[in-house]
Design a protein around this motif. Structure first.
Motif, PDB file in Angstrom:
ATOM      1  N   GLU A   1      37.026  30.292  39.519  1.00  9.82           N
ATOM      2  CA  GLU A   1      37.357  29.396  38.414  1.00  9.82           C
ATOM      3  C   GLU A   1      38.293  30.064  37.412  1.00  9.82           C
ATOM      4  O   GLU A   1      39.110  29.406  36.764  1.00  9.82           O
ATOM      5  CB  GLU A   1      36.082  28.919  37.710  1.00  9.82           C
ATOM      6  CG  GLU A   1      35.224  27.964  38.522  1.00  9.82           C
ATOM      7  CD  GLU A   1      34.467  28.643  39.642  1.00  9.82           C
ATOM      8  OE1 GLU A   1      34.318  29.893  39.587  1.00  9.82           O
ATOM      9  OE2 GLU A   1      34.049  27.942  40.576  1.00  9.82           O
ATOM     10  N   LEU A   2      38.197  31.396  37.294  1.00  4.41           N
ATOM     11  CA  LEU A   2      39.059  32.126  36.368  1.00  4.41           C
ATOM     12  C   LEU A   2      40.251  32.761  37.086  1.00  4.41           C
ATOM     13  O   LEU A   2      40.952  33.598  36.520  1.00  4.41           O
ATOM     14  CB  LEU A   2      38.258  33.213  35.647  1.00  4.41           C
ATOM     15  CG  LEU A   2      37.150  32.721  34.703  1.00  4.41           C
ATOM     16  CD1 LEU A   2      36.431  33.905  34.053  1.00  4.41           C
ATOM     17  CD2 LEU A   2      37.721  31.795  33.630  1.00  4.41           C
ATOM     18  N   GLY A   3      40.468  32.357  38.325  1.00  4.34           N
ATOM     19  CA  GLY A   3      41.605  32.869  39.066  1.00  4.34           C
ATOM     20  C   GLY A   3      41.418  34.259  39.631  1.00  4.34           C
ATOM     21  O   GLY A   3      42.385  34.916  40.021  1.00  4.34           O
ATOM     22  N   GLN A   4      40.156  34.729  39.685  1.00  2.00           N
ATOM     23  CA  GLN A   4      39.902  36.090  40.150  1.00  2.00           C
ATOM     24  C   GLN A   4      39.512  36.154  41.622  1.00  2.00           C
ATOM     25  O   GLN A   4      39.073  37.191  42.106  1.00  2.00           O
ATOM     26  CB  GLN A   4      38.819  36.745  39.290  1.00  2.00           C
ATOM     27  CG  GLN A   4      39.269  36.964  37.857  1.00  2.00           C
ATOM     28  CD  GLN A   4      38.183  37.548  36.974  1.00  2.00           C
ATOM     29  OE1 GLN A   4      37.028  37.617  37.372  1.00  2.00           O
ATOM     30  NE2 GLN A   4      38.560  37.949  35.775  1.00  2.00           N
ATOM     31  N   GLY A   5      39.657  35.071  42.354  1.00  4.47           N
ATOM     32  CA  GLY A   5      39.475  35.114  43.790  1.00  4.47           C
ATOM     33  C   GLY A   5      38.044  35.008  44.256  1.00  4.47           C
ATOM     34  O   GLY A   5      37.113  34.846  43.460  1.00  4.47           O
ATOM     35  N   LYS A   6      37.872  35.097  45.588  1.00  2.67           N
ATOM     36  CA  LYS A   6      36.576  34.913  46.235  1.00  2.67           C
ATOM     37  C   LYS A   6      36.322  36.051  47.217  1.00  2.67           C
ATOM     38  O   LYS A   6      37.236  36.664  47.750  1.00  2.67           O
ATOM     39  CB  LYS A   6      36.557  33.588  47.006  1.00  2.67           C
ATOM     40  CG  LYS A   6      36.535  32.358  46.122  1.00  2.67           C
ATOM     41  CD  LYS A   6      35.151  32.110  45.534  1.00  2.67           C
ATOM     42  CE  LYS A   6      34.139  31.753  46.607  1.00  2.67           C
ATOM     43  NZ  LYS A   6      32.774  31.565  46.032  1.00  2.67           N
ATOM     44  N   VAL A   7      35.020  36.278  47.458  1.00  2.00           N
ATOM     45  CA  VAL A   7      34.564  37.255  48.453  1.00  2.00           C
ATOM     46  C   VAL A   7      33.602  36.533  49.385  1.00  2.00           C
ATOM     47  O   VAL A   7      32.667  35.870  48.924  1.00  2.00           O
ATOM     48  CB  VAL A   7      33.831  38.441  47.788  1.00  2.00           C
ATOM     49  CG1 VAL A   7      33.312  39.411  48.849  1.00  2.00           C
ATOM     50  CG2 VAL A   7      34.739  39.154  46.801  1.00  2.00           C
ATOM     51  N   GLU A   8      33.807  36.660  50.700  1.00  2.00           N
ATOM     52  CA  GLU A   8      32.902  36.037  51.645  1.00  2.00           C
ATOM     53  C   GLU A   8      32.788  36.879  52.906  1.00  2.00           C
ATOM     54  O   GLU A   8      33.689  37.641  53.247  1.00  2.00           O
ATOM     55  CB  GLU A   8      33.363  34.620  52.000  1.00  2.00           C
ATOM     56  CG  GLU A   8      34.677  34.550  52.740  1.00  2.00           C
ATOM     57  CD  GLU A   8      35.121  33.122  53.022  1.00  2.00           C
ATOM     58  OE1 GLU A   8      34.667  32.204  52.307  1.00  2.00           O
ATOM     59  OE2 GLU A   8      35.937  32.933  53.950  1.00  2.00           O
TER      60      GLU A   8
END
Length: 222
Positions: free
Chosen positions: A62-69
């Motif tokens: 949401e803050l543009g800091q990406g995702k980890v999966e």
């Protein structure tokens, strides 16, 4: 069905449990064994829906800091690696200083010792990749990644030796450091974007920004 054997030292005895009929819950507690990285192959992370108890995940889409999966890719051994990516980035997006990644607090560090942090990194976007890999080590602060920097190093895709150790598309990246007076440290691996110049907003931004990490470990540099 794949069996997962977990060992827990209790009162000097080694006790294990495994059952085909009534599978016990997977123990996700990290093992603080002599300055070693727990779940460095991300096997438990993949088995337990993006958590292993060992890793602190740093993400905020949401803050543009990406995702980890978790993914089923692997640099070696059992399936399990992590995918770091940005779901959406526009030409006018403000690029965050810290992108997605993971960190781990490592106890039982030898003070004033030379260590090597090793990460296997996969970025298939060549020299035009917008991603920068950041490896770092910090002392203990109030909250994750709030400690003082012991060592930090950034790598572009072209910085990493393409003729080096390459396993299933993962390349070996290392960073040496000295532990100083510390007996507990936080190690981390993050990625962030250098620019958005070559991103095509009409196509999948996740695929254009994805990188993968696996086999993170810490060794004494003898």
């Amino acid at each position: 069905m794949k069996k997962l054997y977990l060992a827990l030292a209790v009162a000097g005895l080694l006790a294990g449990c495994s059952s085909n009929d009534d599978q016990a819950p997977v123990n996700t507690t990290p093992v603080p064994a002599m300055g070693k990285v727990a779940d460095g192959a991300f096997t438990r992370f993949a088995l337990n829906n993006n958590t292993s108890g060992a890793w602190i995940v740093h993400e905020n889409a949401e803050l543009g800091q990406g995702k980890v999966e978790a993914t089923t890719l692997t640099a070696s051994g059992d399936a399990g690696a992590i995918r770091l990516y940005y779901p959406s980035v526009g030409p006018s997006s403000v690029l965050p200083m810290m992108g997605p990644g993971v960190s781990q607090i490592i106890p039982n560090i030898e003070p004033d010792a030379d260590y090597v942090l090793t990460v296997y990194y996969r970025d298939e976007k060549g020299e035009e990749s917008p991603n920068i890999l950041e490896l770092g080590v910090k002392d203990m602060g109030v909250g994750s990644l709030n400690g003082n920097v012991i060592r930090v190093k950034e790598f572009t895709n072209e910085d990493i030796d393409s003729d080096g150790d390459d396993t299933n598309g993962f390349r070996k990246v290392t960073m040496a450091f000295n532990s100083g007076s510390n007996t507990t440290l936080e190690v981390y691996a993050l990625t962030h974007l250098a620019n958005t110049d070559n991103l095509d907003s009409n196509n999948d931004i996740g695929l254009q920004t994805e990188v993968f990490l696996d086999d993170i470990y810490l060794t004494l540099d003898d």
